[in-house]
Design an enzyme around this catalytic site. Structure first.
Site, short mmCIF file in Angstrom:
data_model
loop_
_atom_site.label_atom_id
_atom_site.label_comp_id
_atom_site.label_asym_id
_atom_site.label_seq_id
_atom_site.Cartn_x
_atom_site.Cartn_y
_atom_site.Cartn_z
N LYS A 83 0.86 -1.19 0.00
CA LYS A 83 0.00 0.00 0.00
C LYS A 83 0.90 1.24 0.00
O LYS A 83 1.76 1.39 0.88
CB LYS A 83 -0.83 -0.03 1.27
C1 E4P Z 1 -8.23 1.64 4.10
O1 E4P Z 1 -7.45 0.89 3.58
C2 E4P Z 1 -8.00 2.30 5.37
O2 E4P Z 1 -7.25 1.43 6.17
C3 E4P Z 1 -9.25 2.62 6.13
O3 E4P Z 1 -10.40 2.15 5.46
C4 E4P Z 1 -9.36 4.02 6.62
O4 E4P Z 1 -10.53 4.15 7.38
P1 E4P Z 1 -10.77 5.33 8.43
O5 E4P Z 1 -11.10 6.56 7.67
O6 E4P Z 1 -11.91 4.85 9.25
O7 E4P Z 1 -9.49 5.46 9.22
#
Ligand code: E4P
Length: 221
Positions: A83
């Site tokens: 990522k």
């Molecule tokens: C996605 O890959 C992220 O880890 C996640 O969905 C972010 O979510 P949040 O906005 O609740 O932190």
């Protein structure tokens, strides 16, 4: 639609995986920081529990740092997806890692243009954060509709991974649009399992069965 769990919590991952619900996992540095224990051991364990893609995020912000970390993260398992953030260096790393055969999830996507560029760079997944857009009064699900429309015009092979999901209605709306993947916090997936009428119905079945057994004490199923 594929369901990923958005967590580094091993107990939750095992629980929902045992129900056959999980196609993959997404993590990020904030989610990793919530867990106790050795993060490296946890990342390795997740890649073993889950057959599908496991997104592990880099923390470097420069190209060479992301490349180094991306290659190292991939050593945790053949199902690791690296990522990277939606930045110029992130896209450069996306292109290089993808051409080395390492799949990439471009994260922190907040506009259709960002999704288009990440797809052009060879991303396997783009992660639009809908909840964070809703939080500031913008239309998170509208972003998913736009990206879906754009991607359907071309042949990028990039999947839309709907992220930052806050509640079960987000999941229904993403499924109606035809998004490829939703990544869910364990609490949202838990809520999706339940309905009050299911509980009432089961309680009634069980109490009727008890009545039947009083009349026929030897009855067994
Ligand atoms: C996605 O890959 C992220 O880890 C996640 O969905 C972010 O979510 P949040 O906005 O609740 O932190």
């Amino acid at each position: 639609m594929k369901i990923f769990l958005d967590t580094a919590n091993l107990e939750s991952i095992r629980k929902f995986n045992d129900m056959g619900l999980l196609d993959g996992i997404t993590t990020n540095p904030s989610l990793m920081s919530k867990e106790e224990g050795n993060p490296k051991a946890a990342m390795e364990e997740i890649t073993k529990i889950i057959q599908g893609d496991v997104s592990l995020e880099v923390v470097s912000t420069d190209y060479s740092g992301m490349m180094e970390e991306g290659r190292r993260l991939r050593e945790y398992g053949n199902n690791v997806v690296v990522k990277v953030p939606m930045t110029p260096d992130g896209l450069k790393a996306c292109k290089s890692l993808s051409s080395e055969g390492i799949p990439v999830n471009v994260t922190l996507i907040f506009s259709p243009n960002q999704a288009l560029l990440a797809a052009k760079s060879g991303a396997k997944y783009v992660s639009p954060f809908i909840g964070r857009l809703d939080d500031i009064g913008q239309d998170g699900m509208g972003l998913i509709k736009d990206i879906e429309e754009i991607f359907s015009n071309y042949d990028f092979g990039t999947e839309i991974l709907v992220a930052s999901i806050r509640h079960p209605v987000h999941v229904i709306d993403a499924a109606k649009i035809g998004a490829d993947v939703v990544t869910l916090p364990p609490a949202v997936l838990e809520k999706m399992l339940h309905h009050p009428l299911t509980k009432i119905g089961l309680d009634n079945f069980l109490s009727d069965w008890e009545k039947l057994k009083q009349k026929n004490p030897d009855t067994k199923i």
